[in-house]
Design a protein around this motif. Structure first.
Motif, PDB file in Angstrom:
ATOM      1  N   UNK A  24      -4.486 -13.307   1.667  1.00  0.00           N
ATOM      2  CA  UNK A  24      -3.564 -13.994   0.752  1.00  0.00           C
ATOM      3  C   UNK A  24      -3.963 -13.752  -0.703  1.00  0.00           C
ATOM      4  N   UNK A  25      -5.251 -13.808  -0.997  1.00  0.00           N
ATOM      5  CA  UNK A  25      -5.717 -13.567  -2.372  1.00  0.00           C
ATOM      6  C   UNK A  25      -5.283 -12.173  -2.834  1.00  0.00           C
ATOM      7  N   UNK A  26      -5.383 -11.189  -1.947  1.00  0.00           N
ATOM      8  CA  UNK A  26      -4.965  -9.828  -2.280  1.00  0.00           C
ATOM      9  C   UNK A  26      -3.450  -9.753  -2.431  1.00  0.00           C
ATOM     10  N   UNK A  27      -2.733 -10.251  -1.439  1.00  0.00           N
ATOM     11  CA  UNK A  27      -1.287 -10.050  -1.357  1.00  0.00           C
ATOM     12  C   UNK A  27      -0.479 -10.965  -2.284  1.00  0.00           C
ATOM     13  N   UNK A  28      -1.112 -11.944  -2.879  1.00  0.00           N
ATOM     14  CA  UNK A  28      -0.413 -12.805  -3.839  1.00  0.00           C
ATOM     15  C   UNK A  28      -0.566 -12.287  -5.267  1.00  0.00           C
ATOM     16  N   UNK A  29      -1.357 -11.246  -5.451  1.00  0.00           N
ATOM     17  CA  UNK A  29      -1.590 -10.651  -6.764  1.00  0.00           C
ATOM     18  C   UNK A  29      -0.389  -9.773  -7.148  1.00  0.00           C
ATOM     19  N   UNK A  77     -11.768  -6.195   2.093  1.00  0.00           N
ATOM     20  CA  UNK A  77     -11.386  -5.312   0.995  1.00  0.00           C
ATOM     21  C   UNK A  77      -9.879  -5.120   0.944  1.00  0.00           C
ATOM     22  N   UNK A  78      -9.264  -5.124   2.115  1.00  0.00           N
ATOM     23  CA  UNK A  78      -7.833  -4.888   2.227  1.00  0.00           C
ATOM     24  C   UNK A  78      -7.508  -4.442   3.633  1.00  0.00           C
ATOM     25  N   UNK A  79      -6.480  -3.613   3.776  1.00  0.00           N
ATOM     26  CA  UNK A  79      -6.147  -3.073   5.085  1.00  0.00           C
ATOM     27  C   UNK A  79      -5.790  -1.594   4.972  1.00  0.00           C
ATOM     28  N   UNK A  80      -5.906  -0.922   6.093  1.00  0.00           N
ATOM     29  CA  UNK A  80      -5.504   0.483   6.208  1.00  0.00           C
ATOM     30  C   UNK A  80      -5.233   0.746   7.676  1.00  0.00           C
ATOM     31  N   UNK A  88      14.230   2.284  10.731  1.00  0.00           N
ATOM     32  CA  UNK A  88      14.416   3.462   9.867  1.00  0.00           C
ATOM     33  C   UNK A  88      13.704   3.353   8.511  1.00  0.00           C
ATOM     34  N   UNK A  89      13.032   4.425   8.153  1.00  0.00           N
ATOM     35  CA  UNK A  89      12.461   4.620   6.820  1.00  0.00           C
ATOM     36  C   UNK A  89      12.821   6.048   6.439  1.00  0.00           C
ATOM     37  N   UNK A  90      13.463   6.212   5.304  1.00  0.00           N
ATOM     38  CA  UNK A  90      13.892   7.538   4.871  1.00  0.00           C
ATOM     39  C   UNK A  90      14.696   8.243   5.976  1.00  0.00           C
ATOM     40  N   UNK A  91      15.554   7.485   6.625  1.00  0.00           N
ATOM     41  CA  UNK A  91      16.411   7.987   7.710  1.00  0.00           C
ATOM     42  C   UNK A  91      15.627   8.543   8.894  1.00  0.00           C
ATOM     43  N   UNK A  92      14.378   8.094   9.063  1.00  0.00           N
ATOM     44  CA  UNK A  92      13.557   8.533  10.185  1.00  0.00           C
ATOM     45  C   UNK A  92      13.165   7.297  11.011  1.00  0.00           C
ATOM     46  N   UNK A  93      13.063   7.469  12.320  1.00  0.00           N
ATOM     47  CA  UNK A  93      12.596   6.402  13.199  1.00  0.00           C
ATOM     48  C   UNK A  93      11.605   6.972  14.206  1.00  0.00           C
ATOM     49  N   UNK A  94      10.868   6.072  14.832  1.00  0.00           N
ATOM     50  CA  UNK A  94       9.914   6.433  15.887  1.00  0.00           C
ATOM     51  C   UNK A  94       8.903   7.481  15.418  1.00  0.00           C
ATOM     52  N   UNK A  95       8.155   7.111  14.393  1.00  0.00           N
ATOM     53  CA  UNK A  95       7.124   7.982  13.844  1.00  0.00           C
ATOM     54  C   UNK A  95       5.914   7.138  13.454  1.00  0.00           C
ATOM     55  N   UNK A  96       4.784   7.807  13.324  1.00  0.00           N
ATOM     56  CA  UNK A  96       3.555   7.150  12.860  1.00  0.00           C
ATOM     57  C   UNK A  96       3.399   7.403  11.368  1.00  0.00           C
ATOM     58  N   UNK A  97       3.043   6.336  10.659  1.00  0.00           N
ATOM     59  CA  UNK A  97       2.701   6.535   9.253  1.00  0.00           C
ATOM     60  C   UNK A  97       1.300   6.008   9.001  1.00  0.00           C
ATOM     61  N   UNK A  98       0.747   6.441   7.890  1.00  0.00           N
ATOM     62  CA  UNK A  98      -0.558   5.973   7.456  1.00  0.00           C
ATOM     63  C   UNK A  98      -0.342   5.191   6.170  1.00  0.00           C
ATOM     64  N   UNK A  99      -1.066   4.082   6.047  1.00  0.00           N
ATOM     65  CA  UNK A  99      -0.916   3.263   4.853  1.00  0.00           C
ATOM     66  C   UNK A  99      -2.179   2.489   4.555  1.00  0.00           C
ATOM     67  N   UNK A 100      -2.189   1.860   3.389  1.00  0.00           N
ATOM     68  CA  UNK A 100      -3.353   1.111   2.919  1.00  0.00           C
ATOM     69  C   UNK A 100      -2.904   0.159   1.823  1.00  0.00           C
ATOM     70  N   UNK A 101      -3.661  -0.901   1.654  1.00  0.00           N
ATOM     71  CA  UNK A 101      -3.476  -1.834   0.548  1.00  0.00           C
ATOM     72  C   UNK A 101      -4.828  -2.482   0.290  1.00  0.00           C
ATOM     73  N   UNK A 102      -5.254  -2.463  -0.965  1.00  0.00           N
ATOM     74  CA  UNK A 102      -6.571  -3.000  -1.314  1.00  0.00           C
ATOM     75  C   UNK A 102      -6.462  -4.114  -2.333  1.00  0.00           C
ATOM     76  N   UNK A 103      -7.409  -5.041  -2.245  1.00  0.00           N
ATOM     77  CA  UNK A 103      -7.577  -6.050  -3.279  1.00  0.00           C
ATOM     78  C   UNK A 103      -7.883  -5.309  -4.588  1.00  0.00           C
ATOM     79  N   UNK A 104      -7.312  -5.764  -5.679  1.00  0.00           N
ATOM     80  CA  UNK A 104      -7.422  -5.059  -6.964  1.00  0.00           C
ATOM     81  C   UNK A 104      -8.857  -4.756  -7.373  1.00  0.00           C
ATOM     82  N   UNK A 105      -9.793  -5.639  -7.078  1.00  0.00           N
ATOM     83  CA  UNK A 105     -11.176  -5.407  -7.512  1.00  0.00           C
ATOM     84  C   UNK A 105     -11.830  -4.213  -6.822  1.00  0.00           C
ATOM     85  N   UNK A 106     -11.172  -3.667  -5.784  1.00  0.00           N
ATOM     86  CA  UNK A 106     -11.719  -2.513  -5.073  1.00  0.00           C
ATOM     87  C   UNK A 106     -10.996  -1.211  -5.409  1.00  0.00           C
ATOM     88  N   UNK A 107     -10.036  -1.262  -6.306  1.00  0.00           N
ATOM     89  CA  UNK A 107      -9.309  -0.057  -6.695  1.00  0.00           C
ATOM     90  C   UNK A 107     -10.239   0.937  -7.388  1.00  0.00           C
TER      91      UNK A 107
END
Length: 174
Positions: A24-29, A77-80, A88-107
């Protein structure tokens, strides 16, 4: 899931309800959400719902976003991780994506890159995924650099709700 990935500095493990306060601390920033529709979470309950949603993905898809914690301090630190997209994302479905989100102090510390390399290795060597996709807001210089650093190739730019996004792809070479 009993999956734990480790890198030199990080432990990548399932998200748990006990992560809710730090999540929550990360995602409310607002800065964390600058390139994510500018919609930071407002309540801890929203964060708990996100964690429950991700945990449901573990059961349904055998994968999802994982908590990133420090080996040294055990700090959240965050998630990945990988996500199997059925919507659908970008007119694509049924695919794997990679992602991440970090608390600002770890950027700016190479953490998203380090975690992403671990996930690519797992995706290609253990899950035998043929292609990994990713998207980054066109103006998010840092995220675009991370995706390029891990070997992703930008294949197109697309619009979603009048916002420009870069689409990336990486083929499994094995």
């Amino acid at each position: 899931m009993n999956l734990i990935l480790e890198t030199d500095r990080l432990i990548l493990r399932e998200l748990k309800q006990s992560d809710a306060e730090a999540f929550f601390a990360m995602d409310s920033n607002p800065k964390v959400h600058e390139y994510l529709w500018n919609k930071p979470v407002q309540t801890i309950e929203e964060t708990i719902e996100v964690i429950e949603f991700v945990r449901k993905q573990y059961l349904e898809n055998g994968i999802g976003r994982f908590a990133i914690t420090s080996k040294e301090t055990n700090e959240f630190i965050g998630w990945a991780g990988l996500k199997y997209n059925t919507e659908p994302v970008n007119n694509k479905t049924n695919f794997y994506d990679i992602g991440y989100r970090l608390d600002e102090k770890f950027w700016g510390k190479g953490i998203a890159t380090e975690a992403s390399f671990a996930w690519l290795k797992y995706a290609f060597e253990t899950m035998n995924i043929k292609t990994i996709e990713a998207a980054a807001h066109s103006e998010n210089t840092a995220s675009n650099k991370i995706l390029q650093k891990i070997g992703m190739q930008m294949t197109e730019t697309y619009l979603e709700d009048s916002v420009s996004w870069n689409w990336y792809s990486l083929e499994n070479s094995k």
